[in-house]
Design an enzyme around this catalytic site. Structure first.
Site, short mmCIF file in Angstrom:
data_model
loop_
_atom_site.label_atom_id
_atom_site.label_comp_id
_atom_site.label_asym_id
_atom_site.label_seq_id
_atom_site.Cartn_x
_atom_site.Cartn_y
_atom_site.Cartn_z
N ASP A 173 0.82 -1.22 0.00
CA ASP A 173 0.00 0.00 0.00
C ASP A 173 0.85 1.26 0.00
O ASP A 173 1.92 1.30 0.61
CB ASP A 173 -0.90 0.01 1.23
CG ASP A 173 -1.98 -1.05 1.14
OD1 ASP A 173 -2.78 -0.98 0.19
OD2 ASP A 173 -2.00 -1.94 2.01
N THR A 179 9.29 1.93 -1.76
CA THR A 179 9.14 2.34 -0.36
C THR A 179 9.87 3.66 -0.12
O THR A 179 9.36 4.55 0.56
CB THR A 179 9.69 1.24 0.58
OG1 THR A 179 8.94 0.04 0.33
CG2 THR A 179 9.57 1.62 2.03
N THR A 229 15.54 -5.82 -0.87
CA THR A 229 14.82 -6.45 -1.97
C THR A 229 15.68 -7.55 -2.60
O THR A 229 16.89 -7.36 -2.77
CB THR A 229 14.39 -5.48 -3.09
OG1 THR A 229 13.90 -6.25 -4.19
CG2 THR A 229 15.50 -4.61 -3.61
N ASP A 237 15.52 -8.18 -5.52
CA ASP A 237 15.78 -7.72 -6.89
C ASP A 237 17.13 -6.99 -7.00
O ASP A 237 17.67 -6.85 -8.09
CB ASP A 237 14.67 -6.77 -7.36
CG ASP A 237 13.30 -7.41 -7.28
OD1 ASP A 237 13.23 -8.66 -7.24
OD2 ASP A 237 12.30 -6.67 -7.24
N ARG A 274 17.46 -32.95 -21.57
CA ARG A 274 16.45 -31.92 -21.84
C ARG A 274 17.03 -30.52 -21.71
O ARG A 274 18.11 -30.34 -21.16
CB ARG A 274 15.34 -32.02 -20.78
CG ARG A 274 14.44 -33.20 -20.94
CD ARG A 274 13.55 -33.31 -19.72
NE ARG A 274 12.53 -34.32 -19.91
CZ ARG A 274 11.91 -34.95 -18.91
NH1 ARG A 274 12.21 -34.66 -17.66
NH2 ARG A 274 10.99 -35.84 -19.17
N GLU A 314 12.31 -12.87 -14.90
CA GLU A 314 10.89 -12.69 -15.22
C GLU A 314 10.64 -11.48 -16.12
O GLU A 314 9.66 -11.43 -16.85
CB GLU A 314 10.06 -12.57 -13.95
CG GLU A 314 10.43 -11.37 -13.08
CD GLU A 314 9.64 -11.27 -11.78
OE1 GLU A 314 8.67 -12.02 -11.60
OE2 GLU A 314 10.01 -10.42 -10.95
N ARG A 349 11.45 -28.37 -20.43
CA ARG A 349 10.68 -28.32 -19.19
C ARG A 349 10.86 -26.94 -18.57
O ARG A 349 11.83 -26.24 -18.88
CB ARG A 349 11.16 -29.38 -18.20
CG ARG A 349 10.82 -30.80 -18.61
CD ARG A 349 9.33 -31.09 -18.44
NE ARG A 349 9.01 -32.49 -18.66
CZ ARG A 349 8.75 -33.03 -19.86
NH1 ARG A 349 8.80 -32.29 -20.95
NH2 ARG A 349 8.45 -34.31 -19.95
N ARG A 383 11.92 -15.84 -2.02
CA ARG A 383 11.80 -14.83 -0.96
C ARG A 383 11.56 -15.45 0.41
O ARG A 383 11.45 -14.74 1.41
CB ARG A 383 10.64 -13.89 -1.28
CG ARG A 383 11.05 -12.80 -2.19
CD ARG A 383 10.04 -11.74 -2.47
NE ARG A 383 8.83 -11.67 -1.73
CZ ARG A 383 7.71 -11.17 -2.24
NH1 ARG A 383 7.69 -10.72 -3.47
NH2 ARG A 383 6.63 -11.08 -1.52
O1 F6P Z 1 10.24 -7.03 -5.60
C1 F6P Z 1 10.35 -8.32 -5.13
C2 F6P Z 1 9.53 -9.26 -5.98
O2 F6P Z 1 9.70 -10.56 -5.46
C3 F6P Z 1 9.83 -9.24 -7.47
O3 F6P Z 1 10.98 -9.93 -7.82
C4 F6P Z 1 8.57 -9.82 -8.03
O4 F6P Z 1 8.34 -9.38 -9.35
C5 F6P Z 1 7.50 -9.28 -7.10
O5 F6P Z 1 8.16 -8.93 -5.90
C6 F6P Z 1 6.40 -10.24 -6.77
O6 F6P Z 1 5.47 -9.56 -6.00
P1 F6P Z 1 4.30 -10.23 -5.16
O7 F6P Z 1 4.90 -10.89 -3.97
O8 F6P Z 1 3.45 -9.08 -4.78
O9 F6P Z 1 3.64 -11.21 -6.05
#
Ligand code: F6P
Length: 405
Positions: free
Chosen positions: A79, A117, A138, A140, A175, A235, A323, A332
């Site tokens: 939020d 944040t 993070t 990331d 694979r 991703e 695969r 996380r």
């Molecule tokens: O910012 C951390 C992160 O894990 C990103 O790598 C990922 O895109 C996102 O948060 C996923 O967010 P949520 O936990 O809200 O699905």
């Protein structure tokens, strides 16, 4: 007992959680209490709890035994005070947030979070005049102004272990396995774990890929007797065509949803991702259409994640059985690595020292092995993509790793 200009602090954890948050809470609180006799208040569920005035006293007992625990004892949320869903509507709740700070006589609001944040904390500073401080967390690793964010090292460990495991099964079955890694708009996690795990192909948001080129590379490996391949895909990775189309969409979509540019450093910062382009388009849509759009996007995300699409195309192009493994939130979860525990302890202790001397409106950054304050005004709104001349990219290329370009 040392002197302190700060008597009371509020502590919150915002954005996605990550390993190390509890270690950082513990370090800030222990030093603040032991060294400086500060009062430490925890705020539940990020900025949502701040707006709703949900606090808890963090005494020594409350922060004891949490060094190794994953997640956050305070809870987290994504939020934002200036645009929070309340009663089904998005409202500016900045004043309610500031009211909680004033009511509890917090001299400073300490926010543990990523780039978003820091932006939200700085907005509160500008709009309501409260004192703030942030610590970079993070997986990331994309927070501007710090060499590393806590949580990243742990996630790299988890992802590398997964790639190691994928290697053995990929080898047995001859694979290719596409492993999708988090990282949002940055490729740090895919790059670091891909190199550490010896991935054959690493795809990053910073380097748009060409499917044909990856397929040729994979077939070439086969010709050389390597019958398996591991593809570590961030991703946010995108193809050259997607990148071009998204660039166009971004231009057509105009400004970003929050009206602020993401002026990251260097050329790579100019590269846009699917997320950004969608954000840009969404910003100009009426709320109802925007909601529908979000639902469609969520549906497609569930239907065919990026790694699945990639594996399908590569299987078609090479005839090699493919695969997919998407590590998702496993990256996380769990407790922090030894490095992250130490980093959080350093950052947290430094934060308490800075608070005691009355240094506010800074991010406590980790630079060249030291913790230093960096003015928030210099970091907010900026991103930290992988620079295209990063040594790890260069050496991986020399070792024969394919980046799809
Ligand atoms: O910012 C951390 C992160 O894990 C990103 O790598 C990922 O895109 C996102 O948060 C996923 O967010 P949520 O936990 O809200 O699905």
């Amino acid at each position: 007992m040392a002197k302190s200009k700060t008597r009371c602090i509020g502590l919150l954890t915002a954005g996605g959680d990550c390993p190390g948050l509890n270690a950082a809470i513990r370090a800030i609180a222990k030093v603040a209490i032991h060294e400086y006799r500060m009062e430490v208040l925890g705020i539940y569920d990020g900025f949502r709890g701040l707006v709703e005035n949900r606090t808890v006293v963090l005494d020594e007992a409350a922060v004891s035994g949490i060094l190794t625990r994953g997640g956050t004892i305070l809870g987290a949320s994504r939020d934002k005070p200036h645009s929070m869903r309340v009663g089904g509507k998005l409202r500016d709740m900045s004043e309610s947030a500031a009211r909680t700070v004033r009511e509890h006589r917090m001299d400073c609001l300490v926010c543990l979070g990523g780039g978003g944040t820091a932006k939200n904390a700085y907005r509160l500073r500008q709009r309501c005049g409260i004192e703030v401080m942030t610590l970079p967390k993070t997986i990331d690793n994309d927070v501007f102004g710090t060499d590393q964010s806590f949580g990243f090292d742990t996630a790299v460990g988890i992802a590398t272990d997964a790639i190691d495991r994928l290697h053995t099964t990929a080898t047995s079955h001859h694979r290719m396995i596409v492993c999708e890694l988090m990282g949002h708009r940055a490729g740090w996690l895919a790059l670091q774990s891909g190199v550490a795990g010896g991935a054959d192909v690493i795809l990053l948001p910073e380097i748009p890929y060409d499917l044909q080129r990856i397929a040729e590379y994979l077939l070439e490996r086969r010709r050389h007797g390597k019958r398996f391949s591991i593809i570590a895909a961030a991703e946010g990775a995108k193809s050259v065509r997607e990148a071009r189309e998204l660039q166009k969409a971004k231009k057509a979509g105009g400004k970003k949803a929050d009206g602020e540019g993401e002026d990251g450093p260097g050329d790579a910062a100019e590269a846009i991702t699917e997320f950004e382009a969608v954000d840009a388009i969404r910003a100009d849509l009426p709320l109802k259409v925007r909601k529908m759009h979000e639902e469609i996007m969520a549906y497609h995300a569930v239907q065919e994640p990026m790694a699945t699409r990639l594996a399908r195309h590569l299987q078609e192009l090479t005839g090699v059985e493919a695969r997919v493994t998407s590590l998702g939130h496993v990256q996380r979860g769990g407790g922090p690595s030894p490095f992250d525990r130490a980093l959080c302890t350093l950052l947290g202790a430094k934060a308490a020292d800075l608070l005691a001397e009355g240094t506010y409106n800074v991010m406590v950054a980790y630079r060249n092995g030291r913790c230093v304050p960096v003015p928030l005004k210099d970091v907010v709104g900026k991103r930290r993509p992988i620079p295209l001349d990063h040594p790890l990219l260069d050496c991986a290329r020399k070792l024969g790793t394919c980046f799809g370009d």
